[in-house]
Write an enzyme that holds these catalytic residues in place. Structure first.
Site, PDB file in Angstrom:
ATOM      1  N   HIS A  57      25.151 -84.816 -13.254  1.00 53.62           N
ATOM      2  CA  HIS A  57      26.586 -85.035 -13.110  1.00 53.62           C
ATOM      3  C   HIS A  57      27.330 -84.590 -14.368  1.00 53.62           C
ATOM      4  CE1 HIS A  57      30.168 -87.761 -13.576  1.00 53.62           C
ATOM      5  NE2 HIS A  57      30.433 -87.234 -12.403  1.00 53.62           N
ATOM      6  N   GLU A  60      27.645 -80.869 -14.448  1.00 54.45           N
ATOM      7  CA  GLU A  60      28.689 -80.423 -13.516  1.00 54.45           C
ATOM      8  C   GLU A  60      30.052 -80.460 -14.210  1.00 54.45           C
ATOM      9  OE1 GLU A  60      31.559 -82.719 -10.809  1.00 54.45           O
ATOM     10  OE2 GLU A  60      29.501 -83.267 -10.340  1.00 54.45           O
ATOM     11  N   HIS A  61      30.313 -81.514 -14.985  1.00 50.94           N
ATOM     12  CA  HIS A  61      31.573 -81.612 -15.730  1.00 50.94           C
ATOM     13  C   HIS A  61      31.679 -80.497 -16.768  1.00 50.94           C
ATOM     14  CE1 HIS A  61      33.506 -85.707 -14.957  1.00 50.94           C
ATOM     15  NE2 HIS A  61      32.511 -85.636 -14.085  1.00 50.94           N
ATOM     16  N   GLU A 137      34.918 -92.677 -16.387  1.00 48.26           N
ATOM     17  CA  GLU A 137      34.608 -92.663 -14.951  1.00 48.26           C
ATOM     18  C   GLU A 137      33.638 -93.796 -14.603  1.00 48.26           C
ATOM     19  OE1 GLU A 137      32.885 -89.541 -11.564  1.00 48.26           O
ATOM     20  OE2 GLU A 137      33.020 -88.926 -13.661  1.00 48.26           O
TER      21      GLU A 137
END
Length: 431
Positions: A57, A60-61, A137
């Site tokens: 994840h 991906e950022h 997040e």
């Protein structure tokens, strides 16, 4: 040198495998003015070691935070200049980067996507900036009970396994994640043989294939073919928190997407809690007013899956809610009607056919087909399987998951003092 194993340029939907192992697919929609490009990486949180938790994840950022030739701002400006849309997401078994642009801008879309996936700079400054974003997040998720309860549920269903860990990862690991770790992960998981590039929309096939061959040529070498097996065990996550409602998830071992009951599980989800006409919505909300909403879901993976039910209610109503859910499940064992199955099948078919009108959905679906089945699965084949579902098949599947010798999974958050204990719910579920 011949690059393609198979390809028929006259077929509107086809795929090929390059000699380096990368798969390329196309699905033409000549009636639209746009094209969607989906780049699927065969990796996600399921393939992470414990000390890497959350790295898929995080990566991906980082893909949008600048390359050796473009700054993060330039990437955003180039897409805005053509009115394009691009984004990415990470799941447990894949990471997907995608773009949707006007048909004449396919070259720009492929150029930017290939750049961010092959030339990301991963500067320490940008890593530290994005680390803060990801931590925010994670904090937001923890503050949202109807988000975090599903992470807790997953961990209870698959304890001490990658499939049970949060896609976002663990806070301490994200805080210490280094540039070297990110690059090592890219080199090990983003190899040619772990990539599927799929396009859907209005575009020239020859131009598209030449673009992919010329632009996607700097990926790492062959990735290790990891076979990560997961074992559903079930159990409980129970968190006492001062909330207005008790959030509750009840789940059972489901099926993988290779299982014959894959679409039966979808039908059961719809009949049980897939809309306003569903059994649980009618009884829990309409007849008793116990909850604002209630839903059933099925999640499938390569080797197993989960069937579950989620809702929330006040602490003084939560046990009645649990009782109603269990009662309705037991009733469904021998009372599912042809009409209910007909409605469920109509919803599945409608979802499938409506998604065919969206280039983004089609590009991602084709890539997922190749990831899971190694081929394009015609919509007619799927509809035939859906049409074959009948009440007895759904009832048989429900009985199988309720009588499974593996224990159920229960996750709850809120003022849970009044909530039944795990063993009590387990005993009530017995058939």
């Amino acid at each position: 040198m011949k690059l393609y194993r198979i390809l028929d340029m006259n077929d509107e939907r086809n795929f090929c495998t390059l000699e380096n192992g990368m798969m390329v697919a196309f699905d033409q929609m000549k009636e639209v003015e746009t094209v969607a490009i989906s780049v699927l990486m065969k990796t996600g949180s399921k393939f992470e070691k414990k000390e890497q938790s959350g790295i898929s994840h995080f990566l991906e950022h980082m893909a949008f935070k600048g390359t050796n030739t473009r700054t993060a701002k330039q990437i955003a400006e180039e897409f805005d200049m053509i009115g394009g849309y691009f984004n990415a997401y990470t799941s447990r078994e894949k990471t997907v980067y995608y773009a949707k642009v006007l048909k004449d801008d396919i070259d720009t879309a492929v150029d930017i996507l290939s750049d961010i996936l092959q030339n990301s700079s991963f500067s320490d400054e940008e890593i530290d900036k994005e680390r803060k974003v990801v931590l925010q997040e994670m904090a937001q998720t923890k503050d949202t009970p109807d988000d975090i309860i599903f992470d807790n549920f997953q961990e209870a269903a698959f304890p001490d396994q990658p499939l049970g860990r949060s896609i976002l990862g663990e806070e301490e690991i994200i805080k210490s994640l280094s540039r070297d770790q990110i690059i090592e992960y890219v080199n090990s998981r983003y190899g040619f043989n772990n990539v599927i590039v799929s396009a859907a929309g209005n575009f020239d096939v020859n131009n598209y294939n030449n673009l992919i061959k010329s632009k996607f040529n700097l990926l790492p070498g062959k990735s290790e073919n990891l076979e990560i097996k997961s074992d559903y065990r079930g159990g409980e996550s129970r968190i006492n928190k001062d909330l207005e409602q008790v959030h509750f998830v009840l789940g059972f071992e489901g099926v993988s997407y290779y299982d014959d009951d894959y679409y039966t599980q979808q039908a059961l989800s719809i009949i049980a809690g897939g809309g306003m006409s569903s059994r649980l919505f009618q009884e829990v909300r309409e007849n008793r007013g116990l909850a604002y909403s209630i839903s059933a879901f099925g999640s499938s993976y390569a080797d197993n899956g989960i069937f579950g039910i989620y809702s929330s209610s006040s602490d003084y109503n939560i046990n009645e809610l649990v009782d109603v859910v269990i009662t309705e499940l037991h009733k469904m064992l021998d009372s599912i009607t042809e009409e209910e199955v007909k409605r469920a099948k109509a919803q599945v078919r409608a979802g499938l056919l409506m998604s065919r009108e969206n280039p983004v959905s089609r590009a991602e679906k084709f890539a997922s087909n190749l990831l899971i089945y190694g081929r394009y699965v015609p919509i007619s084949e799927v509809i035939d399987k859906v049409n074959a579902i009948d009440p007895s098949k759904v009832q048989k599947y429900l009985r199988k998951i309720l009588s499974n010798n593996k224990q159920p999974t229960i996750s709850s958050i809120g003022k849970i003092d009044k909530l039944y204990q795990y063993d009590t719910i387990k005993n009530k579920l017995k058939v």
